[in-house]
Design a protein around this motif. Sequence first.
Motif, PDB file in Angstrom:
ATOM      1  N   LEU A  10       0.846  -1.190   0.000  1.00  0.00           N
ATOM      2  CA  LEU A  10       0.000   0.000   0.000  1.00  0.00           C
ATOM      3  C   LEU A  10       0.882   1.241   0.000  1.00  0.00           C
ATOM      4  N   VAL A  11       0.608   2.157  -0.909  1.00  0.00           N
ATOM      5  CA  VAL A  11       1.403   3.366  -1.018  1.00  0.00           C
ATOM      6  C   VAL A  11       0.493   4.533  -1.370  1.00  0.00           C
ATOM      7  N   ALA A  13      -0.532   8.030  -3.296  1.00  0.00           N
ATOM      8  CA  ALA A  13      -0.322   8.568  -4.637  1.00  0.00           C
ATOM      9  C   ALA A  13       0.954   9.404  -4.664  1.00  0.00           C
ATOM     10  N   GLY A  14       1.724   9.205  -5.717  1.00  0.00           N
ATOM     11  CA  GLY A  14       3.006   9.882  -5.842  1.00  0.00           C
ATOM     12  C   GLY A  14       4.172   9.086  -5.300  1.00  0.00           C
ATOM     13  N   GLY A  15       3.876   8.017  -4.591  1.00  0.00           N
ATOM     14  CA  GLY A  15       4.916   7.197  -3.998  1.00  0.00           C
ATOM     15  C   GLY A  15       5.535   6.222  -4.977  1.00  0.00           C
ATOM     16  N   SER A  16       6.425   5.383  -4.442  1.00  0.00           N
ATOM     17  CA  SER A  16       7.164   4.433  -5.264  1.00  0.00           C
ATOM     18  C   SER A  16       7.150   3.044  -4.634  1.00  0.00           C
ATOM     19  N   LEU A  17       7.266   2.062  -5.494  1.00  0.00           N
ATOM     20  CA  LEU A  17       7.443   0.670  -5.083  1.00  0.00           C
ATOM     21  C   LEU A  17       8.369   0.004  -6.079  1.00  0.00           C
ATOM     22  N   ARG A  18       9.029  -1.039  -5.610  1.00  0.00           N
ATOM     23  CA  ARG A  18       9.868  -1.831  -6.498  1.00  0.00           C
ATOM     24  C   ARG A  18       9.452  -3.295  -6.392  1.00  0.00           C
ATOM     25  N   LEU A  19       9.019  -3.831  -7.498  1.00  0.00           N
ATOM     26  CA  LEU A  19       8.634  -5.225  -7.565  1.00  0.00           C
ATOM     27  C   LEU A  19       9.811  -6.059  -8.039  1.00  0.00           C
ATOM     28  N   SER A  20       9.854  -7.283  -7.533  1.00  0.00           N
ATOM     29  CA  SER A  20      10.889  -8.221  -7.946  1.00  0.00           C
ATOM     30  C   SER A  20      10.246  -9.516  -8.400  1.00  0.00           C
ATOM     31  N   CYS A  21      10.911 -10.215  -9.291  1.00  0.00           N
ATOM     32  CA  CYS A  21      10.442 -11.521  -9.745  1.00  0.00           C
ATOM     33  C   CYS A  21      11.631 -12.452  -9.802  1.00  0.00           C
ATOM     34  N   ALA A  22      11.505 -13.577  -9.123  1.00  0.00           N
ATOM     35  CA  ALA A  22      12.563 -14.569  -9.113  1.00  0.00           C
ATOM     36  C   ALA A  22      12.000 -15.912  -9.536  1.00  0.00           C
ATOM     37  N   SER A  23      12.835 -16.716 -10.125  1.00  0.00           N
ATOM     38  CA  SER A  23      12.417 -18.048 -10.549  1.00  0.00           C
ATOM     39  C   SER A  23      13.012 -19.093  -9.629  1.00  0.00           C
ATOM     40  N   SER A  24      12.320 -20.201  -9.518  1.00  0.00           N
ATOM     41  CA  SER A  24      12.821 -21.325  -8.727  1.00  0.00           C
ATOM     42  C   SER A  24      12.495 -22.619  -9.456  1.00  0.00           C
ATOM     43  N   GLY A  25      13.128 -23.668  -9.038  1.00  0.00           N
ATOM     44  CA  GLY A  25      12.938 -24.947  -9.717  1.00  0.00           C
ATOM     45  C   GLY A  25      14.132 -25.228 -10.600  1.00  0.00           C
ATOM     46  N   ARG A  26      13.898 -25.750 -11.762  1.00  0.00           N
ATOM     47  CA  ARG A  26      15.005 -26.109 -12.656  1.00  0.00           C
ATOM     48  C   ARG A  26      15.666 -24.831 -13.187  1.00  0.00           C
ATOM     49  N   THR A 118       1.420  -9.955  -7.164  1.00  0.00           N
ATOM     50  CA  THR A 118       1.572  -9.204  -5.925  1.00  0.00           C
ATOM     51  C   THR A 118       0.689  -7.963  -6.021  1.00  0.00           C
ATOM     52  N   LEU A 119      -0.031  -7.682  -4.954  1.00  0.00           N
ATOM     53  CA  LEU A 119      -1.016  -6.601  -4.969  1.00  0.00           C
ATOM     54  C   LEU A 119      -0.358  -5.260  -4.703  1.00  0.00           C
ATOM     55  N   VAL A 120      -0.662  -4.318  -5.579  1.00  0.00           N
ATOM     56  CA  VAL A 120      -0.234  -2.929  -5.409  1.00  0.00           C
ATOM     57  C   VAL A 120      -1.478  -2.078  -5.236  1.00  0.00           C
ATOM     58  N   THR A 121      -1.550  -1.372  -4.126  1.00  0.00           N
ATOM     59  CA  THR A 121      -2.684  -0.507  -3.856  1.00  0.00           C
ATOM     60  C   THR A 121      -2.181   0.915  -3.662  1.00  0.00           C
ATOM     61  N   VAL A 122      -2.722   1.824  -4.455  1.00  0.00           N
ATOM     62  CA  VAL A 122      -2.313   3.225  -4.387  1.00  0.00           C
ATOM     63  C   VAL A 122      -3.498   4.037  -3.876  1.00  0.00           C
ATOM     64  N   SER A 123      -3.308   4.670  -2.747  1.00  0.00           N
ATOM     65  CA  SER A 123      -4.379   5.469  -2.157  1.00  0.00           C
ATOM     66  C   SER A 123      -4.262   6.925  -2.610  1.00  0.00           C
ATOM     67  N   SER A 124      -5.416   7.565  -2.711  1.00  0.00           N
ATOM     68  CA  SER A 124      -5.420   8.964  -3.165  1.00  0.00           C
ATOM     69  C   SER A 124      -5.274   9.929  -2.004  1.00  0.00           C
TER      70      SER A 124
END
Length: 124
Positions: A10-11, A13-26, A118-124
Amino acid sequence: VQLQASGGGLVQAGGSLRLSCASSGRPFSPNVMGWFRQAPGKEREFVAAITRSGYTKYADSIKGRYTISTDNTDNTWYLQMNGLRPEDTAIYYCAARAPSITVVTTTSRAWAYWGRGTLVTVSS
């Protein structure tokens, strides 16, 4: 192969977030990696993509605010989101195309591997 997206939250308005994606398995080395999002009541839409060679493509709605990047050493990719707006609220999914494919497409059904989102919620 499993993809795991993280970094949502939750962020204001005007804020920032950084999403990451990683793989697992083979061992998994896709040439095309990306992000999609799905807002409540809407279809899943393309957000951004990057190729291993460094080519990037962005949706017009987020161009100039979001940056996609990748760490080719461990097959992790990121989405830096700045200047977030309430309309950016959505579940964000990371995705990858089959490793043999090198072309970016914005069509979700053409992407073979998906994270749970992953849920991103931006409040006004």
